[in-house]
Design a protein around this motif. Structure first.
Motif, PDB file in Angstrom:
ATOM      1  N   ALA A 155      35.071  34.994   5.655  1.00 50.78           N
ATOM      2  CA  ALA A 155      35.820  35.465   4.485  1.00 50.78           C
ATOM      3  C   ALA A 155      35.043  36.549   3.748  1.00 50.78           C
ATOM      4  N   MET A 156      33.718  36.403   3.680  1.00 51.16           N
ATOM      5  CA  MET A 156      32.899  37.421   3.027  1.00 51.16           C
ATOM      6  C   MET A 156      32.980  38.748   3.779  1.00 51.16           C
ATOM      7  N   ILE A 157      32.882  38.703   5.102  1.00 46.31           N
ATOM      8  CA  ILE A 157      32.943  39.925   5.902  1.00 46.31           C
ATOM      9  C   ILE A 157      34.305  40.593   5.761  1.00 46.31           C
ATOM     10  N   ARG A 158      35.366  39.807   5.819  1.00 44.99           N
ATOM     11  CA  ARG A 158      36.711  40.372   5.669  1.00 44.99           C
ATOM     12  C   ARG A 158      36.896  41.002   4.305  1.00 44.99           C
ATOM     13  N   THR A 159      36.311  40.396   3.288  1.00 46.68           N
ATOM     14  CA  THR A 159      36.419  40.955   1.935  1.00 46.68           C
ATOM     15  C   THR A 159      35.610  42.237   1.813  1.00 46.68           C
ATOM     16  N   LEU A 160      34.384  42.240   2.328  1.00 46.23           N
ATOM     17  CA  LEU A 160      33.559  43.447   2.290  1.00 46.23           C
ATOM     18  C   LEU A 160      34.208  44.598   3.044  1.00 46.23           C
ATOM     19  N   ALA A 161      34.897  44.294   4.138  1.00 45.28           N
ATOM     20  CA  ALA A 161      35.531  45.335   4.947  1.00 45.28           C
ATOM     21  C   ALA A 161      36.623  46.074   4.180  1.00 45.28           C
ATOM     22  N   GLN A 162      37.160  45.447   3.138  1.00 52.01           N
ATOM     23  CA  GLN A 162      38.217  46.069   2.349  1.00 52.01           C
ATOM     24  C   GLN A 162      37.675  46.901   1.196  1.00 52.01           C
ATOM     25  N   GLN A 163      36.381  46.825   0.958  1.00 54.86           N
ATOM     26  CA  GLN A 163      35.791  47.537  -0.177  1.00 54.86           C
ATOM     27  C   GLN A 163      35.305  48.921   0.231  1.00 54.86           C
ATOM     28  N   GLU A 164      35.312  49.822  -0.711  1.00 52.82           N
ATOM     29  CA  GLU A 164      34.851  51.185  -0.434  1.00 52.82           C
ATOM     30  C   GLU A 164      33.335  51.250  -0.343  1.00 52.82           C
ATOM     31  N   GLN A 165      32.657  50.487  -1.172  1.00 55.78           N
ATOM     32  CA  GLN A 165      31.201  50.452  -1.138  1.00 55.78           C
ATOM     33  C   GLN A 165      30.746  49.024  -0.852  1.00 55.78           C
ATOM     34  N   ARG A 166      29.778  48.913   0.028  1.00 55.41           N
ATOM     35  CA  ARG A 166      29.323  47.583   0.422  1.00 55.41           C
ATOM     36  C   ARG A 166      27.885  47.668   0.910  1.00 55.41           C
ATOM     37  N   PRO A 167      27.171  46.552   0.888  1.00 56.03           N
ATOM     38  CA  PRO A 167      25.801  46.543   1.413  1.00 56.03           C
ATOM     39  C   PRO A 167      25.808  46.522   2.934  1.00 56.03           C
ATOM     40  N   ASN A 168      24.665  46.800   3.534  1.00 59.21           N
ATOM     41  CA  ASN A 168      24.505  46.593   4.958  1.00 59.21           C
ATOM     42  C   ASN A 168      24.347  45.094   5.212  1.00 59.21           C
ATOM     43  N   VAL A 169      24.930  44.629   6.309  1.00 60.42           N
ATOM     44  CA  VAL A 169      24.913  43.202   6.622  1.00 60.42           C
ATOM     45  C   VAL A 169      24.416  43.010   8.052  1.00 60.42           C
ATOM     46  N   THR A 170      23.414  42.149   8.202  1.00 56.79           N
ATOM     47  CA  THR A 170      23.015  41.667   9.521  1.00 56.79           C
ATOM     48  C   THR A 170      23.597  40.271   9.683  1.00 56.79           C
ATOM     49  N   PHE A 171      24.425  40.083  10.706  1.00 54.02           N
ATOM     50  CA  PHE A 171      25.157  38.834  10.881  1.00 54.02           C
ATOM     51  C   PHE A 171      24.712  38.177  12.186  1.00 54.02           C
ATOM     52  N   VAL A 172      24.171  36.958  12.079  1.00 49.28           N
ATOM     53  CA  VAL A 172      23.771  36.183  13.253  1.00 49.28           C
ATOM     54  C   VAL A 172      24.816  35.092  13.466  1.00 49.28           C
ATOM     55  N   LEU A 173      25.522  35.171  14.594  1.00 51.78           N
ATOM     56  CA  LEU A 173      26.563  34.198  14.920  1.00 51.78           C
ATOM     57  C   LEU A 173      26.053  33.302  16.043  1.00 51.78           C
ATOM     58  N   THR A 174      25.904  32.007  15.757  1.00 56.70           N
ATOM     59  CA  THR A 174      25.358  31.081  16.749  1.00 56.70           C
ATOM     60  C   THR A 174      26.358  29.976  17.069  1.00 56.70           C
ATOM     61  N   ALA A 175      26.330  29.568  18.318  1.00 55.91           N
ATOM     62  CA  ALA A 175      27.085  28.410  18.804  1.00 55.91           C
ATOM     63  C   ALA A 175      26.476  28.046  20.145  1.00 55.91           C
ATOM     64  N   ARG A 176      26.943  26.974  20.726  1.00 52.82           N
ATOM     65  CA  ARG A 176      26.346  26.551  21.984  1.00 52.82           C
ATOM     66  C   ARG A 176      26.568  27.597  23.081  1.00 52.82           C
ATOM     67  N   THR A 177      27.780  28.152  23.136  1.00 56.11           N
ATOM     68  CA  THR A 177      28.083  29.235  24.077  1.00 56.11           C
ATOM     69  C   THR A 177      28.849  30.322  23.345  1.00 56.11           C
ATOM     70  N   THR A 178      28.940  31.498  23.938  1.00 57.26           N
ATOM     71  CA  THR A 178      29.712  32.577  23.305  1.00 57.26           C
ATOM     72  C   THR A 178      31.191  32.205  23.216  1.00 57.26           C
ATOM     73  N   GLN A 179      31.688  31.434  24.184  1.00 55.38           N
ATOM     74  CA  GLN A 179      33.098  31.035  24.159  1.00 55.38           C
ATOM     75  C   GLN A 179      33.402  30.111  22.982  1.00 55.38           C
ATOM     76  N   GLU A 180      32.396  29.449  22.459  1.00 54.99           N
ATOM     77  CA  GLU A 180      32.594  28.531  21.338  1.00 54.99           C
ATOM     78  C   GLU A 180      32.373  29.200  19.983  1.00 54.99           C
ATOM     79  N   MET A 181      32.104  30.497  19.971  1.00 53.36           N
ATOM     80  CA  MET A 181      31.861  31.214  18.720  1.00 53.36           C
ATOM     81  C   MET A 181      33.187  31.566  18.052  1.00 53.36           C
ATOM     82  N   ILE A 182      33.436  30.982  16.907  1.00 52.66           N
ATOM     83  CA  ILE A 182      34.659  31.238  16.152  1.00 52.66           C
ATOM     84  C   ILE A 182      34.664  32.687  15.660  1.00 52.66           C
ATOM     85  N   ALA A 183      35.786  33.373  15.854  1.00 52.77           N
ATOM     86  CA  ALA A 183      36.001  34.756  15.386  1.00 52.77           C
ATOM     87  C   ALA A 183      35.062  35.755  16.061  1.00 52.77           C
TER      88      ALA A 183
END
Length: 351
Positions: A155-183
């Motif tokens: 929800a934070m990423i989707r909200t930031l994507a709609q803004q004109e100005q935003r910080p840089n974000v490093t996003f680490v997405l973890t799950a057991r496998t890539t197929q199990e990674m939500i979104a």
């Protein structure tokens, strides 16, 4: 509104005003919110996104907040908290989405993933929670989402994507496998389309846990970033230690979806639910909330992991055991969180 509702209740007795309103529209209520499932999206083999529409506006939510969802199962309403995954607009809205992962032993979550259908009606409370980004932040961010812990961050990423100005974000997405990674596909697309988002996919079955070594290797400037982390209790314990050791704990913000319970011994006892008139046996490892639900007692509940305190009821007699620490406690009249306490002996609860 309170005075109008009170007058309406007197005029419609013995029925409730909602009983008449729902004849015209099943979503209309005076003192709560009902929503219809209008679309369901497949996420992974164990998770779905439910798009909900209400008949009247929900208060505006902030990205990262959650909402309590009530589902009627076998004539009993069960509540569970889920993060709102739709972007925050800053305005009241009639449409939100939640992303739910089935756990195999979660009554509400399993129902919503495996059996809920378009057209079904659920009950909602107002959005709440303080795991949110500060307004107008200009500090670069680190987000780490483990399993279903990605949902408030999404929800934070989707909200930031709609803004004109935003910080840089490093996003680490973890799950057991890539197929199990939500979104996963959506976040990959965002990272390709937006230079402000740097995405790191981390399948733990292949790479192990995203630990301090991985953090230092892949995000060398992590100590200078504001960190938002959500995931299993083990992940949050490790993250807390890393940030404390780095003397930057004030930059860490966490949201917990699971409670790490201690292994406890003991016989438990008989649990009496005074107002419901039910009695059941509760062992030393089963939360009182589950004991009550299995016995048919009307148990208040929310997050079910010891965060929201919705499940609190007074103790009439006996002692309870904190399932997180194993500590036995409780005096007559004490408020007991039934989702994280078990019976340490014969117990009576005022519910």
């Amino acid at each position: 509104m309170t005075r109008i509702a009170s007058l309406a209740q007197r005029l419609t007795t013995p029925l409730l005003p909602d009983d008449y309103l729902t004849l015209f529209n099943p979503l209309l209520t005076l003192d709560s919110y009902r929503a219809r499932i209008v679309r369901i999206e497949h996420q992974t083999s164990e998770s779905r996104t439910l798009h909900l529409r209400t008949a009247r506006d929900l208060p505006a939510h902030e990205a990262g907040q959650h909402v309590r969802v009530g589902v009627d199962l076998n004539a009993v309403r069960h509540w569970r908290s889920f993060s709102i995954t739709s972007a925050a607009s800053g305005r009241p809205t009639r449409t939100i989405s939640i992303t739910v992962k089935a756990s195999g032993n979660g009554l509400v979550s399993d129902h919503l993933v495996q059996r809920a259908a378009v057209g079904d009606i659920v009950h909602l409370e107002t959005p709440t929670g303080d795991f949110v980004l500060p307004a107008g932040t200009d500090v670069d961010l680190l987000m780490i989402g483990g399993g279903s812990g990605v949902t408030p961050l999404l929800a934070m990423i989707r909200t930031l994507a709609q803004q004109e100005q935003r910080p840089n974000v490093t996003f680490v997405l973890t799950a057991r496998t890539t197929q199990e990674m939500i979104a996963r596909r959506e976040l990959v697309r965002y990272s390709r389309e937006h230079s402000w988002l740097d995405l790191i996919l981390w399948p733990t079955s292949a790479l192990g846990h995203f630990d301090e070594v991985a953090l230092t290797d892949h995000v060398p400037d992590w100590a200078g970033l504001d960190a938002y982390v959500c995931g299993p209790a083990g992940m949050l314990t490790a993250v807390d230690r890393i940030w404390r050791d780095g003397d930057v704990i004030d930059r860490l913000h966490v949201e917990q979806f699971q409670t790490q319970l201690a292994v406890v011994d003991g016989e438990g006892g008989s649990v009496t639910f005074a107002k419901s008139g039910r009695t059941a046996s509760g062992d030393a490892s089963t939360p009182l909330l589950e004991v009550g639900e299995r016995a048919g007692a009307l148990m208040p509940s929310g997050c079910r992991i010891g965060i929201c305190h919705t499940c609190v009821v007074p103790l009439r007699s006996g002692k309870v055991r904190d399932l997180r620490s194993g500590v036995v406690h409780g005096d007559v009249g004490d408020p007991i969180q039934t989702c994280i306490n078990s019976a340490a002996c014969d117990v009576e609860l005022d519910v």
